[in-house]
Design an enzyme around this catalytic site. Structure first.
Site, PDB file in Angstrom:
ATOM      1  N   THR A  17     -22.736  13.038 -11.271  1.00  0.00           N
ATOM      2  CA  THR A  17     -21.313  13.358 -11.182  1.00  0.00           C
ATOM      3  C   THR A  17     -20.963  14.073  -9.894  1.00  0.00           C
ATOM      4  O   THR A  17     -19.868  13.880  -9.349  1.00  0.00           O
ATOM      5  CB  THR A  17     -20.890  14.224 -12.394  1.00  0.00           C
ATOM      6  OG1 THR A  17     -21.159  13.504 -13.596  1.00  0.00           O
ATOM      7  CG2 THR A  17     -19.405  14.557 -12.349  1.00  0.00           C
ATOM      8  N   SER A  63     -27.636   9.842 -14.166  1.00  0.00           N
ATOM      9  CA  SER A  63     -28.945  10.347 -14.570  1.00  0.00           C
ATOM     10  C   SER A  63     -29.375   9.838 -15.940  1.00  0.00           C
ATOM     11  O   SER A  63     -30.548   9.925 -16.291  1.00  0.00           O
ATOM     12  CB  SER A  63     -28.975  11.871 -14.532  1.00  0.00           C
ATOM     13  OG  SER A  63     -28.168  12.432 -15.545  1.00  0.00           O
ATOM     14  N   SER A  64     -28.456   9.286 -16.717  1.00  0.00           N
ATOM     15  CA  SER A  64     -28.847   8.664 -17.983  1.00  0.00           C
ATOM     16  C   SER A  64     -29.697   7.424 -17.754  1.00  0.00           C
ATOM     17  O   SER A  64     -30.362   6.940 -18.677  1.00  0.00           O
ATOM     18  CB  SER A  64     -27.610   8.296 -18.808  1.00  0.00           C
ATOM     19  OG  SER A  64     -26.756   7.447 -18.061  1.00  0.00           O
ATOM     20  N   THR A  92     -26.118  15.534 -14.776  1.00  0.00           N
ATOM     21  CA  THR A  92     -26.429  16.537 -15.786  1.00  0.00           C
ATOM     22  C   THR A  92     -27.047  15.948 -17.050  1.00  0.00           C
ATOM     23  O   THR A  92     -27.671  16.673 -17.825  1.00  0.00           O
ATOM     24  CB  THR A  92     -25.170  17.330 -16.182  1.00  0.00           C
ATOM     25  OG1 THR A  92     -24.191  16.429 -16.717  1.00  0.00           O
ATOM     26  CG2 THR A  92     -24.587  18.057 -14.977  1.00  0.00           C
ATOM     27  N   ASP A  93     -26.876  14.635 -17.300  1.00  0.00           N
ATOM     28  CA  ASP A  93     -27.361  14.056 -18.558  1.00  0.00           C
ATOM     29  C   ASP A  93     -28.858  14.271 -18.755  1.00  0.00           C
ATOM     30  O   ASP A  93     -29.306  14.544 -19.868  1.00  0.00           O
ATOM     31  CB  ASP A  93     -27.062  12.555 -18.613  1.00  0.00           C
ATOM     32  CG  ASP A  93     -25.601  12.265 -18.924  1.00  0.00           C
ATOM     33  OD1 ASP A  93     -24.829  13.220 -19.134  1.00  0.00           O
ATOM     34  OD2 ASP A  93     -25.226  11.079 -18.951  1.00  0.00           O
TER      35      ASP A  93
END
Length: 303
Positions: free
Chosen positions: A13, A53-54, A86-87
């Site tokens: 993000t 990041s997922s 952040t995931d």
């Protein structure tokens, strides 16, 4: 020789802007991020990945481990910052920490608001992360996260809120001790699924996964590490087949302890060979188990 901080950008993000369809996509480079942060520290940049990041895989983790190890061969580098979504930030931070044996800090950071948001938090987070990476007092603290004004250790890290700017916390009341670093052995070929327990769960899913012959299984159990009787019986079958099983908890805070009896109780599972994850939640427990297996050491030693 002037020292500098190395920024390795991976997307997330913090690097996102809104496209023509109204969706957020990673579009900013590492150089763009440094410029937006306003930092006065000397920084050099490297664009390693550009993704959500997922989507990060064990192969991507291997790449980041290799990049950081190679970079720290340069004595001019005072520390490394990794910009990240952040995931899965807690997982990547721990994956780096468990093999990190250099005194210089690696600091992860990111953002909850996109770069083109009215009030982006990424620039401030990045400036703080760069300052932490350059700070001699941060040496010998392993891998860190700087986010929302807080600097936290990687081990036991978890994302506590989907939108709050102070998004991360620890599962323990205080920082956890770091065991000796393991070797940076590739993880890409290792297969470890995470299975979630629920009240009264039977063993069907565990048996199905066991039949796939994974390298290990992580069970996100209830409470301090308990599952229903049916799932407990299936976990015992998995253990009997030689598959290592780690028991963590769906509860955000506190330690997994094997105290309860019964077919699915933690004490029973532990007596059958299951490993308690301690303060590590499912994502970090998976990283710990994979790294131990890749190194051919006792999986329990990673927890």
């Amino acid at each position: 020789m002037e020292s500098f901080v190395l920024l390795i950008a991976t997307g997330g993000t913090i690097a996102c802007t809104t496209n023509s369809e109204g969706a957020l996509v990673p579009s900013l480079s590492a150089e763009d991020l440094v410029h937006s942060s306003g930092t006065t520290e000397p920084v050099r940049v490297y664009d390693a990945l550009r993704l959500d990041s997922s989507a990060i895989t064990f192969a991507d983790i291997d790449k980041l481990r290799s990049l950081t190890a190679q970079a720290l061969q340069d004595p001019q580098i005072s520390g490394i910052v990794i910009s990240h979504g952040t995931d899965s930030m807690a997982e990547t931070a721990f994956a780096l920490d468990i093999v990190h044996d250099d005194p210089r800090p690696i600091v992860l950071t990111g953002a909850q608001h996109a770069a083109d948001h009215e009030h982006p938090d990424g620039p401030g987070n990045l400036a703080g992360a760069i300052a932490a990476a350059a700070d001699p007092l941060r040496r010998n603290n392993g891998v860190l996260l700087h986010f929302g004004g807080a600097t936290l250790p990687a081990r036991g890290l978890l994302k506590r809120d989907t939108h709050a700017l102070e998004a991360f916390t620890l599962s323990s009341e205080r920082p956890l001790p770091r065991p000796a670093a393991l070797a940076c052995t590739p993880l890409a070929a290792i297969h470890i699924p995470i299975l979630r327990a629920w009240p009264g769960a039977d063993g069907e899913i565990v048996d199905a996964v066991t039949s796939m012959n994974p390298d290990g299984i992580v069970i996100e159990a209830l409470g301090s590490g308990n599952v229903g009787p049916g799932m407990g019986e299936a976990i015992a079958r998995a253990l009997d087949s030689g598959i290592p099983v780690v028991i963590t908890s769906s509860v955000p805070y506190g330690e997994v302890t094997f105290a309860y009896g019964g077919t699915g109780g933690g004490a029973t599972l532990g007596s059958q060979g299951a490993i308690a994850a301690g303060f590590l939640r499912a994502g970090q427990a998976r990283i710990a188990l994979a790294t131990a297996l890749a190194n051919g050491v006792d999986p329990a030693s990673a927890f």
